[in-house]
Design an enzyme around this catalytic site. Structure first.
Site, PDB file in Angstrom:
ATOM      1  N   ASN A  89       0.743  -0.957  -0.162  1.00  0.00           N
ATOM      2  CA  ASN A  89       0.178  -0.120  -0.116  1.00  0.00           C
ATOM      3  C   ASN A  89       0.946   1.324   0.134  1.00  0.00           C
ATOM      4  O   ASN A  89       1.248   1.579   1.076  1.00  0.00           O
ATOM      5  CB  ASN A  89      -0.848   0.037   1.198  1.00  0.00           C
ATOM      6  CG  ASN A  89      -1.727   1.228   1.486  1.00  0.00           C
ATOM      7  OD1 ASN A  89      -1.827   2.035   0.534  1.00  0.00           O
ATOM      8  ND2 ASN A  89      -2.246   1.357   2.649  1.00  0.00           N
ATOM      9  N   LYS A 110      -0.035   4.232  -0.310  1.00  0.00           N
ATOM     10  CA  LYS A 110      -0.515   5.589   0.205  1.00  0.00           C
ATOM     11  C   LYS A 110      -0.398   6.585  -0.463  1.00  0.00           C
ATOM     12  O   LYS A 110      -0.405   6.483  -1.617  1.00  0.00           O
ATOM     13  CB  LYS A 110      -0.049   5.548   1.968  1.00  0.00           C
ATOM     14  CG  LYS A 110      -0.123   4.356   2.756  1.00  0.00           C
ATOM     15  CD  LYS A 110       0.151   4.528   3.998  1.00  0.00           C
ATOM     16  CE  LYS A 110      -0.117   3.258   4.915  1.00  0.00           C
ATOM     17  NZ  LYS A 110       0.345   3.324   6.539  1.00  0.00           N
ATOM     18  N   HIS A 143      -9.389   0.945   5.759  1.00  0.00           N
ATOM     19  CA  HIS A 143      -7.909   1.469   6.291  1.00  0.00           C
ATOM     20  C   HIS A 143      -8.068   2.166   7.611  1.00  0.00           C
ATOM     21  O   HIS A 143      -8.848   3.207   7.397  1.00  0.00           O
ATOM     22  CB  HIS A 143      -6.788   1.739   5.256  1.00  0.00           C
ATOM     23  CG  HIS A 143      -5.523   1.954   5.682  1.00  0.00           C
ATOM     24  ND1 HIS A 143      -5.003   2.909   6.549  1.00  0.00           N
ATOM     25  CD2 HIS A 143      -4.457   0.963   5.634  1.00  0.00           C
ATOM     26  CE1 HIS A 143      -3.840   2.591   6.922  1.00  0.00           C
ATOM     27  NE2 HIS A 143      -3.408   1.457   6.206  1.00  0.00           N
ATOM     28  N   GLU A 177      -6.534   4.706   8.316  1.00  0.00           N
ATOM     29  CA  GLU A 177      -6.197   5.911   8.298  1.00  0.00           C
ATOM     30  C   GLU A 177      -7.471   6.728   7.456  1.00  0.00           C
ATOM     31  O   GLU A 177      -7.840   7.854   7.766  1.00  0.00           O
ATOM     32  CB  GLU A 177      -5.003   6.327   7.080  1.00  0.00           C
ATOM     33  CG  GLU A 177      -3.775   6.143   7.994  1.00  0.00           C
ATOM     34  CD  GLU A 177      -2.563   5.555   7.143  1.00  0.00           C
ATOM     35  OE1 GLU A 177      -2.446   5.718   5.796  1.00  0.00           O
ATOM     36  OE2 GLU A 177      -1.574   4.904   7.814  1.00  0.00           O
ATOM     37  N   GLU A 181      -4.558  -4.857  11.362  1.00  0.00           N
ATOM     38  CA  GLU A 181      -3.702  -3.624  11.376  1.00  0.00           C
ATOM     39  C   GLU A 181      -3.785  -3.139  12.804  1.00  0.00           C
ATOM     40  O   GLU A 181      -4.440  -2.044  12.719  1.00  0.00           O
ATOM     41  CB  GLU A 181      -3.691  -2.756  10.150  1.00  0.00           C
ATOM     42  CG  GLU A 181      -3.380  -3.409   8.935  1.00  0.00           C
ATOM     43  CD  GLU A 181      -3.032  -2.659   7.588  1.00  0.00           C
ATOM     44  OE1 GLU A 181      -1.813  -3.047   7.198  1.00  0.00           O
ATOM     45  OE2 GLU A 181      -3.740  -1.553   7.494  1.00  0.00           O
ATOM     46  N   GLY A 208       3.122   2.707  10.859  1.00  0.00           N
ATOM     47  CA  GLY A 208       4.093   3.554  10.432  1.00  0.00           C
ATOM     48  C   GLY A 208       4.708   4.021  11.648  1.00  0.00           C
ATOM     49  O   GLY A 208       5.302   5.106  11.752  1.00  0.00           O
ATOM     50  N   SER A 259       4.172  -1.830  10.285  1.00  0.00           N
ATOM     51  CA  SER A 259       5.584  -1.812  10.520  1.00  0.00           C
ATOM     52  C   SER A 259       6.114  -3.147   9.952  1.00  0.00           C
ATOM     53  O   SER A 259       7.216  -3.493  10.670  1.00  0.00           O
ATOM     54  CB  SER A 259       6.069  -1.296  11.616  1.00  0.00           C
ATOM     55  OG  SER A 259       5.579  -0.047  12.140  1.00  0.00           O
TER      56      SER A 259
END
Ligand code: PGA
Length: 256
Positions: free
Chosen positions: A9, A11, A100, A102, A172, A178, A218
């Site tokens: 991904n 992003k 996701h 985010e 996740e 991240g 990560s």
């Protein structure tokens, strides 16, 4: 046998030229260095989908696929800035991420909206990568299994069993995305096994056994092999490390 999948991904990273260069590099390395057993998914920004589709060309046969990072809950119409599932399908997209963290956090996407998005993806014949995972406060409170259960139940458990042939789950933990802080293999395995039990409870063991469950947060070449060695971790959804072809392909190789 369920599919082994490593999805990158990207992003909101790369210009078109950079994205094309990255995709070409990954494709060549995957062809040269891997045995084709792992399904590799490249998930660039919307603007790069068609050019990356062209680069992948007939390599779908070798299990290299194209993914999109999101799609609209609407079929079409006056929704400025949105991209529909039909549009994604028309430019060769195979997989679409929905839910996701985010999107959940920065765009306030909730269970009902995500259920609609998931339905659009499936209606248009694509594969769904549905993300779930708890924020740090929930992990610390110890209620993460219930939290993930609610995410799945509210957005996906109204779907029929047939739809699940095209659903991939990505666990996740938000505190690992991240941040450089990866879940330990045991922490990840605990939740993956729980997710599979939940699917089995709703749809039966046979179906649950076929659903690929990816870990994200990560994941990098240094920790991929120990995560993938867990019984219920079928692959990875890779953010940061997918922006470097060498790192990404090393993760693919760790999954073989
Ligand atoms: P990360 O992102 O690998 O950079 O932690 C994972 C993801 O958000 O899919």
């Amino acid at each position: 046998m369920r599919k082994k999948i490593v999805a990158g991904n990207w992003k909101m990273n790369t210009t078109l030229a950079e994205g094309q260069a990255l995709a070409s590099e990954v494709i060549h390395m995957v062809e040269d260095e891997t045995n084709g057993e792992v399904h590799v998914v490249l998930i660039p920004p919307f603007t790069h989908l068609y050019p990356v589709h062209k680069l992948i060309g007939s390599l779908r046969e070798k299990h290299i696929y194209l993914g999109a990072q999101d799609c609209s809950a609407h079929e079409k119409g006056a929704y400025t800035g949105e991209v529909s599932a039909a549009m994604l399908q028309s430019v060769g997209v195979d997989y679409v991420i929905v839910g996701h963290s985010e999107r959940r956090e920065y765009h306030a996407e909730g269970h009902d909206l995500l259920a609609k998005k998931a339905l659009r993806v499936l209606e248009h014949g694509m594969q769904l990568i549905f993300c779930c995972g708890e924020p740090l406060a929930i992990r610390e409170a110890g209620t993460y299994l219930e939290y993930v259960e609610t995410q799945l139940r509210e957005s996906l458990f109204a779907l029929d069993a047939e739809s699940w042939k095209r659903i991939v789950i990505a666990y996740e933990p938000v505190w690992a995305i991240g941040t450089g802080k990866t879940a330990t293999p045991e922490q990840a395995q605990e939740v993956h096994a729980h997710i599979r039990r939940l699917i089995a409870g709703r749809y039966g063991d046979a179906l649950a056994h076929e659903v690929s469950i990816l870990y994200g947060g990560s994941c990098k070449p240094e920790n991929a092999a120990e995560l993938f060695a867990q019984a219920d971790i079928d692959g990875g959804l890779i953010g940061g490390a997918s922006l470097n072809a060498r790192s990404f392909v090393d993760i693919v190789k760790a999954r073989q």
